[in-house]
Design a protein around this motif. Structure first.
Motif, PDB file in Angstrom:
ATOM      1  N   LEU A  37       0.855  -1.182   0.000  1.00  0.00           N
ATOM      2  CA  LEU A  37       0.000   0.000   0.000  1.00  0.00           C
ATOM      3  C   LEU A  37       0.890   1.231   0.000  1.00  0.00           C
ATOM      4  O   LEU A  37       1.699   1.417   0.906  1.00  0.00           O
ATOM      5  N   ALA A  38       0.768   2.059  -1.012  1.00  0.00           N
ATOM      6  CA  ALA A  38       1.569   3.276  -1.109  1.00  0.00           C
ATOM      7  C   ALA A  38       0.809   4.440  -0.495  1.00  0.00           C
ATOM      8  O   ALA A  38      -0.386   4.612  -0.734  1.00  0.00           O
ATOM      9  N   LEU A  39       1.527   5.238   0.303  1.00  0.00           N
ATOM     10  CA  LEU A  39       0.965   6.436   0.918  1.00  0.00           C
ATOM     11  C   LEU A  39       1.693   7.631   0.319  1.00  0.00           C
ATOM     12  O   LEU A  39       2.906   7.774   0.479  1.00  0.00           O
ATOM     13  N   VAL A  40       0.960   8.479  -0.399  1.00  0.00           N
ATOM     14  CA  VAL A  40       1.592   9.592  -1.098  1.00  0.00           C
ATOM     15  C   VAL A  40       0.900  10.900  -0.735  1.00  0.00           C
ATOM     16  O   VAL A  40      -0.252  10.935  -0.288  1.00  0.00           O
ATOM     17  N   VAL A 215       5.549  -0.850  -7.909  1.00  0.00           N
ATOM     18  CA  VAL A 215       5.447  -1.911  -6.903  1.00  0.00           C
ATOM     19  C   VAL A 215       4.144  -1.920  -6.099  1.00  0.00           C
ATOM     20  O   VAL A 215       3.818  -2.930  -5.470  1.00  0.00           O
ATOM     21  N   ALA A 216       3.395  -0.828  -6.089  1.00  0.00           N
ATOM     22  CA  ALA A 216       2.220  -0.757  -5.214  1.00  0.00           C
ATOM     23  C   ALA A 216       1.026  -1.501  -5.799  1.00  0.00           C
ATOM     24  O   ALA A 216       0.836  -1.575  -7.014  1.00  0.00           O
ATOM     25  N   CYS A 231      -7.342   3.922  -3.949  1.00  0.00           N
ATOM     26  CA  CYS A 231      -7.734   3.133  -5.110  1.00  0.00           C
ATOM     27  C   CYS A 231      -6.658   2.126  -5.490  1.00  0.00           C
ATOM     28  O   CYS A 231      -5.512   2.217  -5.051  1.00  0.00           O
ATOM     29  N   LYS A 232      -7.045   1.166  -6.306  1.00  0.00           N
ATOM     30  CA  LYS A 232      -6.078   0.233  -6.864  1.00  0.00           C
ATOM     31  C   LYS A 232      -5.166   0.978  -7.838  1.00  0.00           C
ATOM     32  O   LYS A 232      -5.608   1.888  -8.537  1.00  0.00           O
ATOM     33  N   ARG A 233      -3.912   0.544  -7.866  1.00  0.00           N
ATOM     34  CA  ARG A 233      -2.968   1.179  -8.799  1.00  0.00           C
ATOM     35  C   ARG A 233      -3.465   1.067 -10.240  1.00  0.00           C
ATOM     36  O   ARG A 233      -3.315   2.005 -11.035  1.00  0.00           O
ATOM     37  N   THR A 234      -4.081  -0.072 -10.570  1.00  0.00           N
ATOM     38  CA  THR A 234      -4.528  -0.293 -11.952  1.00  0.00           C
ATOM     39  C   THR A 234      -5.733   0.546 -12.332  1.00  0.00           C
ATOM     40  O   THR A 234      -6.102   0.593 -13.511  1.00  0.00           O
ATOM     41  N   ASP A 235      -6.354   1.207 -11.340  1.00  0.00           N
ATOM     42  CA  ASP A 235      -7.535   2.024 -11.630  1.00  0.00           C
ATOM     43  C   ASP A 235      -7.211   3.508 -11.778  1.00  0.00           C
ATOM     44  O   ASP A 235      -8.136   4.328 -11.918  1.00  0.00           O
TER      45      ASP A 235
END
Length: 252
Positions: A37-40, A215-216, A231-235
């Motif tokens: 899970l990426a936190l940005v 990587v997320a 959200c999902k990275r792919t979305d």
């Protein structure tokens, strides 16, 4: 309160105030095992506050944290470690004059009794470190090498090995590739993927969106202490995430 399916850690309406300043407001999120899970977010968005809450450095002003559906109190770094949460800060807190295995076992050395006297079981510690290095697929020359001899990527591997040897379920990584060269960055990203493949959850805090998208599995965006997107990275894509971070596009 049962945890949603597959969620290992759940944050519900978690807030943190410093006097009149609201650093984190009504934050909801979930972290799953075998997931990155990426936190940005921009500087001051609340990322560091959240990391400190989960690592036991700060105590929340409101809300609740659940692990496997049970409400927990994380009031110290020791409690975080007990729950299975390990934080690897940007400043790795490694002692350069000590060896790899001495750093990994610092404060929790393995001892054995010889003639009734406690003696460090150095061979057992070195052997365990060799096993950890092999599990991570990292290239550290020797468990007896000093930290001063290692590259930036190798030092990150030592910090990760120290974390996963604590029966950790969640590894929090704060800007792990900052100031690393391209080759060293690649090694760290590979280590993150190894952690996911081993069934651990990874919370990756990073300003580098290219690495995040590499990587997320999911991305959470913070802005001014509030969650803007989850959200999902792919979305999504980098342009949309940047628009959330800057406020050009409204999120949740």
């Amino acid at each position: 309160m049962p945890a949603p399916p597959n969620n290992w850690l759940t944050l519900s309406k978690v807030s943190k105030r410093f006097g009149a300043v609201i650093a984190l407001e009504a934050f909801d999120a979930s972290i799953r095992l075998a997931e990155v899970l990426a936190l940005v977010g921009d500087n001051g968005a609340g990322k560091s506050t959240l990391v400190k809450l989960l690592s036991g450095a700060h105590f929340p002003s409101g809300g609740q944290i659940l692990v496997n559906g049970d409400r927990v109190t994380i009031d110290s770094p020791a409690r975080a470690r007990q729950l299975g949460i390990a934080t690897i800060f940007q400043e790795l807190a490694l002692i350069e004059s000590l060896t790899v295995y001495e750093n990994i076992f610092l404060g929790r050395e393995i001892v054995q009794s010889i003639f009734g006297l406690p003696v460090l079981a150095r061979k057992k510690m070195r052997n365990r470190v060799v096993q950890l290095i092999e599990e991570l697929g990292s290239h550290i020359p020797s468990p007896a090498a000093t930290i001063a001899e290692l590259s930036g990527g190798q030092r990150q591997a030592v910090a990760i090995a120290r974390a996963i040897d604590l029966e950790t379920r969640l590894v929090i990584m704060d800007e792990p590739t900052a100031a690393l060269a391209v080759a060293e960055t690649r090694k760290v990203l590979n280590l993150i993927e190894q952690l996911r493949e081993s069934g651990k959850a990874v919370l990756l805090v990073s300003h580098n969106l290219n690495e995040v998208f590499e990587v997320a599995d999911r991305i959470v965006v913070l802005r001014k202490g509030r969650k803007i997107a989850d959200c999902k990275r792919t979305d999504t894509n980098i342009e949309e995430v940047v628009s959330w971070i800057t406020g050009a596009k409204q999120g949740l």
